[in-house]
Design an enzyme around this catalytic site. Structure first.
Site, PDB file in Angstrom:
ATOM      1  N   ASP A  11       8.457  21.071  26.472  1.00  0.00           N
ATOM      2  CA  ASP A  11       9.568  21.949  26.116  1.00  0.00           C
ATOM      3  C   ASP A  11       9.116  23.396  26.292  1.00  0.00           C
ATOM      4  O   ASP A  11       7.981  23.745  25.957  1.00  0.00           O
ATOM      5  CB  ASP A  11      10.030  21.730  24.673  1.00  0.00           C
ATOM      6  CG  ASP A  11      11.268  22.556  24.357  1.00  0.00           C
ATOM      7  OD1 ASP A  11      12.360  22.123  24.761  1.00  0.00           O
ATOM      8  OD2 ASP A  11      11.140  23.623  23.729  1.00  0.00           O
ATOM      9  N   GLU A  13      10.155  27.567  25.689  1.00  0.00           N
ATOM     10  CA  GLU A  13      11.020  28.622  25.163  1.00  0.00           C
ATOM     11  C   GLU A  13      10.884  29.803  26.112  1.00  0.00           C
ATOM     12  O   GLU A  13       9.778  30.130  26.559  1.00  0.00           O
ATOM     13  CB  GLU A  13      10.614  29.027  23.744  1.00  0.00           C
ATOM     14  CG  GLU A  13      10.703  27.905  22.717  1.00  0.00           C
ATOM     15  CD  GLU A  13      12.091  27.303  22.587  1.00  0.00           C
ATOM     16  OE1 GLU A  13      13.077  28.017  22.885  1.00  0.00           O
ATOM     17  OE2 GLU A  13      12.199  26.128  22.202  1.00  0.00           O
ATOM     18  N   HIS A 151      14.081  24.856  18.227  1.00  0.00           N
ATOM     19  CA  HIS A 151      13.998  25.990  19.156  1.00  0.00           C
ATOM     20  C   HIS A 151      12.621  26.643  19.159  1.00  0.00           C
ATOM     21  O   HIS A 151      12.485  27.804  19.523  1.00  0.00           O
ATOM     22  CB  HIS A 151      15.084  27.029  18.871  1.00  0.00           C
ATOM     23  CG  HIS A 151      16.474  26.472  18.933  1.00  0.00           C
ATOM     24  ND1 HIS A 151      17.018  25.970  20.093  1.00  0.00           N
ATOM     25  CD2 HIS A 151      17.410  26.310  17.963  1.00  0.00           C
ATOM     26  CE1 HIS A 151      18.234  25.535  19.848  1.00  0.00           C
ATOM     27  NE2 HIS A 151      18.495  25.720  18.565  1.00  0.00           N
ATOM     28  N   ASP A 156       9.879  21.201  19.295  1.00  0.00           N
ATOM     29  CA  ASP A 156      10.835  20.503  20.171  1.00  0.00           C
ATOM     30  C   ASP A 156      10.131  19.475  21.051  1.00  0.00           C
ATOM     31  O   ASP A 156      10.652  18.379  21.285  1.00  0.00           O
ATOM     32  CB  ASP A 156      11.586  21.508  21.044  1.00  0.00           C
ATOM     33  CG  ASP A 156      12.668  22.247  20.269  1.00  0.00           C
ATOM     34  OD1 ASP A 156      12.882  21.910  19.091  1.00  0.00           O
ATOM     35  OD2 ASP A 156      13.309  23.154  20.837  1.00  0.00           O
TER      36      ASP A 156
END
Length: 945
Positions: A11, A13, A151, A156
């Site tokens: 994941d 960000e 998030h 995540d």
């Protein structure tokens, strides 16, 4: 892929979504899986060497200070490449994470990762077919996976890894026949997601597990066996054959399951006493929110209803149908001490036709979404006992695929067909005949009131939320027929049946000089005739009624025909309507004969041949699916003598290009539902009409007129007060500075509404329902809120944009701080108790659009009778809707909530003040600016805790 494969669940960000515009990774999270276990987790902040937008910092809780000391991506890239090499890349929305990561690698001079990939969104859509949402946080909640820091990449990635393992485990429990079907269909899925299904199928094939006892195999499809009849120990100790007439008896019956409510008991007694009298009469009972209306009518009827004399309860939505069966019925069983045999009644198109679905599996489908739906349904069939397609929670069922696999009703079944014994709708119909309680929706009842095969002879009837039944009767009686759409379908069908067409011609599928070749010629001939007949009708409409030329800014024109003109049209075009019916019957008969012949020989054809047939079948199915609506239109239009409560409207849409022809649509409308309502009620015992908001300023005159009751007809009425303490539970605010639609251009108005909503919603954690009068305003405000960044912080659900009404309702119920934008269909009939809904914003007063043709005609009729249409119809209807909108907010004694109206007319007009007087007298009302309202709202919540 095998047991030794390492899955890298990743994941990211990022500062935004577009790497080409300078967006960068700010956090990398990864969990490695091998042999069904998480073997390593990695988390790394990344300095993007640029500012991080405030909204991203707020969403991820990753601060600029935190990133300042982190390494830059160029320094991390070699380590990440080494870490991920040789793995299978897994992500929740892989087509964002993998391309973005590869973009960053290429930017710093590293080769992009060439890895097989699996998308957990798509995997979950198949393995969890009934999930209302596939957002990561919703799936983790559904599967009870702890998710501490949404998030953030490390959190995540870890929960996505746990989700992947749970999906893998569920996949392995599926029967082998289903896994093999999934493997065969998986080729079109994202990346190598389809290969994962094949790998699991191969693993489970080696284990050779027996078929679970609750499943059966039919035509190589695994189905869940029907649920066995429940053998609960009934009657129970509290069973009594007779209704508890005395108050003390009722109290003993209700305790300990329900709190004693005098108004609820009064409702029960009124219904019981009515049917004990020598001459029962219709009842009109306003049962205010909170007094237990559903049990208030179900309990007295439970002592009268039986399979031979059923109770039919009609609600405003299919969602409320489910609530009665899943919540009210179990409670009623506990109260009366016996089992209640109840079933749902709705259109057969809500149910899967197993034969048609199995056939779809044998036809080639290049469309990825069709394959995904087929896989989803295959898994669902191992779970469902109802076959109700609503269980899939899809955004839309209006596709050629669903048109092909939806049920056509009992008459479409053949006893010798392989799925006849397993057919969902047939089994449901059998249970309906054995039931004593049938729960349907207003729309279905309005169209099938005379279906004595389902309802039985003269059953009891309760119309819940009775005021909404009027709208459904008008909607059912309103039939559209698009002549231009039929013209288009016939032209497309001709492309496949024309012998002069060398490519994509169906003639090559059938032997020459065979009955099938003759059928194809007849289909072609009648499609040609159909197009000519439609053209003749369009020509007549244009010349006979002198359609006005549209203004330059008008997309279409409308022309209302008075009753005499309707008679003229029917008389002049009688032959054309007869021709249409003959042509349609011929097309349908020969098309079905061709389809049946082809279905018996599918293995003889190439994928290309079957693809041509599928394309043709989709076009003809669209035409035939519309035939039922046309026949209803024709029946109303020709068989019904035109009266003042009817209107026929011609709509002509102007072509966008000079070379194109105008498009024609006919609409037959019912302006007053009263006579139709009385025809419906005549099939039942005297009706009980109930709802929380039936009166206008204490009187039932408006509703009685709309329901068709005359002064001479018997009708007992009662108004029962709410037990809620509105002074403590709620606040009602009116915005003094609310935007005026009259004084602003549409884009200015939508912008002003969005700005005021941002003032009310940003930083406000309470679940909010925002009600609009128009789809256009809803759509524009939805996108404006998204551009302002609100959707990054909170989930915004929008009716018709992010899903159907049913789907977004279920997603909203799962939420904690969601915002739901909806139209007037959400004003009534949806329960969001306690924290599921704590703020309602009404953007505009709920008046009908005054420029709508139906409204204009109806108002003209009332004016001709010397009746003020605003006072007699517009204002009472809007007042009821305002009461209903407020009624969404407080549903239980524990609810707390705030209602805000942004429409300044509620303050500045005399009728606005009249509408306010219809609200509960104990409800505190205050006018203020939106800014002050926000402060007062925060204060209310502070004092409520």
């Amino acid at each position: 892929m095998n047991q030794e494969t390492i899955y890298a669940v990743v994941d990211l960000e990022t500062t935004g979504t577009n790497i080409k515009e300078g967006d960068r990774i700010i956090q990398f999270g990864c969990a490695l899986i091998q042999n069904g276990k998480i073997i390593q987790t990695i988390s790394q902040d990344v300095n993007p060497l640029r500012d991080v937008p405030t909204k991203i910092q707020h969403l991820t809780h990753i601060t600029a200070d935190q990133l300042e000391l982190a390494p830059i991506f160029e320094d991390l890239a070699p380590t990440l490449v080494e870490l991920l090499s040789g793995t299978v890349f897994v992500a929740h929305n892989i087509n964002f994470d993998l391309p973005f990561l590869n973009g960053e690698l290429e930017r710093v001079g590293q080769p992009p990762l060439d890895l097989p990939g699996i998308d957990t969104v798509e995997l979950a859509q198949i393995v969890l077919p009934e999930a209302p949402s596939y957002r990561l946080q919703d799936l983790t909640q559904l599967l009870a996976i702890e998710h501490d820091n949404p998030h953030q990449a490390d959190s995540d990635a870890l929960v996505t890894a746990k989700l992947f393992l749970k999906l893998m485990a569920r996949l392995k429990t599926l029967p082998l026949v289903t896994l093999e079907r999934l493997s065969a269909l998986g080729a079109g899925l994202l990346r190598q997601t389809g290969d994962f299904f094949t790998a699991i199928a191969e693993q489970m094939h080696a284990q050779s597990r027996p078929l679970p006892n609750d499943l059966l195999i039919r035509e190589n499809i695994a189905l869940r066996k029907p649920a066995e009849e429940s053998f609960k120990i009934y009657p129970g100790s509290n069973f009594a054959a007779d209704y508890p007439v005395e108050e003390a008896d009722k109290k003993r019956l209700l305790k300990p399951h329900l709190k004693w409510r005098k108004a609820q008991a009064a409702m029960m007694d009124m219904i019981h006493d009515n049917f004990e009298s020598e001459a029962p009469e219709p009842l009109l009972i306003e049962a205010a929110t909170g007094l237990g209306k559903t049990i208030g009518y179900l309990l007295p009827y439970s002592y009268r209803m039986m399979p031979e004399h059923k109770l039919v309860v009609a609600t405003s939505t299919t969602l409320l149908q489910d609530q009665i069966l899943t919540q009210a019925r179990p409670l009623l069983e506990k109260l009366v001490g016996r089992q209640i045999n109840a079933e749902i009644v709705k259109s057969p198109r809500h149910y899967l036709d197993l034969h048609r679905f199995e056939l779809s599996l044998r036809l080639p489908h290049k469309n990825r979404m069709v394959r995904l739906l087929q896989m989803k349904i295959l898994v669902w069939l191992t779970q469902t006992t109802t076959g109700d397609l609503d269980e899939l929670n899809l955004t839309s069922y209006q596709t050629p695929f669903f048109n092909n696999v939806q049920h056509r009703g009992l008459t479409s079944l053949q006893p010798q067909a392989p799925f006849y014994q397993d057919d969902f709708f047939r089994r449901l119909h059998k249970r309906q005949q054995q039931a004593e309680l049938l729960v349907t929706n207003h729309a279905y009842l309005a169209e099938h009131a005379n279906d004595h095969q389902t309802w039985g002879a003269r059953p009891y009837l309760v119309l819940d939320e009775a005021q909404n039944m009027i709208f459904n009767v008008q909607k059912i009686a309103q039939q559209d027929w698009s002549l231009s759409r039929w013209q288009l379908w016939s032209q497309k069908g001709l492309q496949y049946t024309d012998p002069e067409q060398a490519n994509d011609n169906l003639a090559r599928l059938f032997p020459k000089k065979s009955p099938q070749a003759r059928s194809l010629r007849l289909v072609h001939k009648n499609l040609t005739k159909l197009g000519r007949t439609i053209s003749d009708l369009e020509t007549y409409l244009t010349t006979a009624f002198e359609l006005p030329q549209p203004e330059a800014h008008q997309a279409f024109i409308e022309r209302y025909l008075n009753p005499d003109e309707v008679v003229q049209f029917v008389t002049a075009c009688h032959n054309q309507f007869d021709q249409l019916n003959r042509q349609l019957l011929t097309i349908q008969d020969h098309f079905l004969a061709l389809r049946y012949w082809l279905e018996q020989r599918l293995e003889q054809y190439t994928e290309g041949d079957l693809g041509i047939w599928q394309s043709f079948e989709n076009e003809i199915n669209l035409l035939l699916a519309d035939v039922e609506a046309y026949q209803r239109f024709e029946q109303l239009f020709i068989a019904t003598k035109p009266q003042e409560q009817h209107a026929l409207m011609i709509q002509m849409t102007q072509p966008k290009q000079p070379s194109q022809l105008p498009q024609f649509k006919l609409q037959w409308q019912l302006l007053s539902a009263g006579p139709q309502m009385q025809q419906i009620l005549a099939h039942f015992e005297p009706v009980t009409l109930t709802g929380a908001t039936l009166a206008v300023n204490g009187h039932f005159d408006y509703l009685k007129r709309e329901l068709g009751f005359t002064e001479a007809q018997p009708l007992a009425t009662k108004k029962l007060r709410s037990p809620f303490r509105f002074k403590q539970q709620a606040r009602f605010f009116i915005a003094e500075d609310g935007p005026s639609q009259k004084n602003l251009a549409p884009n200015e108005y939508h912008h002003a509404v969005a700005e005021q909503l941002l003032t009310l919603l940003v930083g406000n954690p309470h679940q909010a329902l925002v009600l609009f009068n128009s789809n256009q305003a809803l759509e524009q405000v939805y996108y404006a809120l998204g551009r302002a960044g609100l959707s990054l912080d909170r989930e915004i659900l929008a009716q018709g944009i992010t899903g159907s009404a049913e789907k977004i309702t279920k997603r909203f119920m799962l939420g904690h701080d969601s915002i739901l934008l909806a139209t007037s269909s959400f004003i009534a009939g949806v329960d969001f108790p306690e924290s599921a809904l704590e703020l309602v914003v009404l953007v505009q007063l709920p008046f009908d659009a005054p420029n709508a043709l139906q409204t204009r005609i109806r108002y003209a009729q009332l004016s001709a009778q010397g009746i003020n249409p605003f006072k007699a119809e517009a204002l009472p209807k809007a007042t009821i809707k305002l009461r209903q909108a407020f009624g969404r907010l407080i549903r239980t004694p524990n609810d707390r909530g705030v209602f805000i109206c942004l429409d300044p007319r509620l303050l500045s007009t005399q009728y606005g003040q009249q509408m306010r007087r219809a609200l509960p007298t104990s409800l505190p009302q205050k006018a203020a600016s939106v800014k002050i309202i926000r402060e007062l709202t925060d204060l209310f919540w502070l004092n409520s805790h």
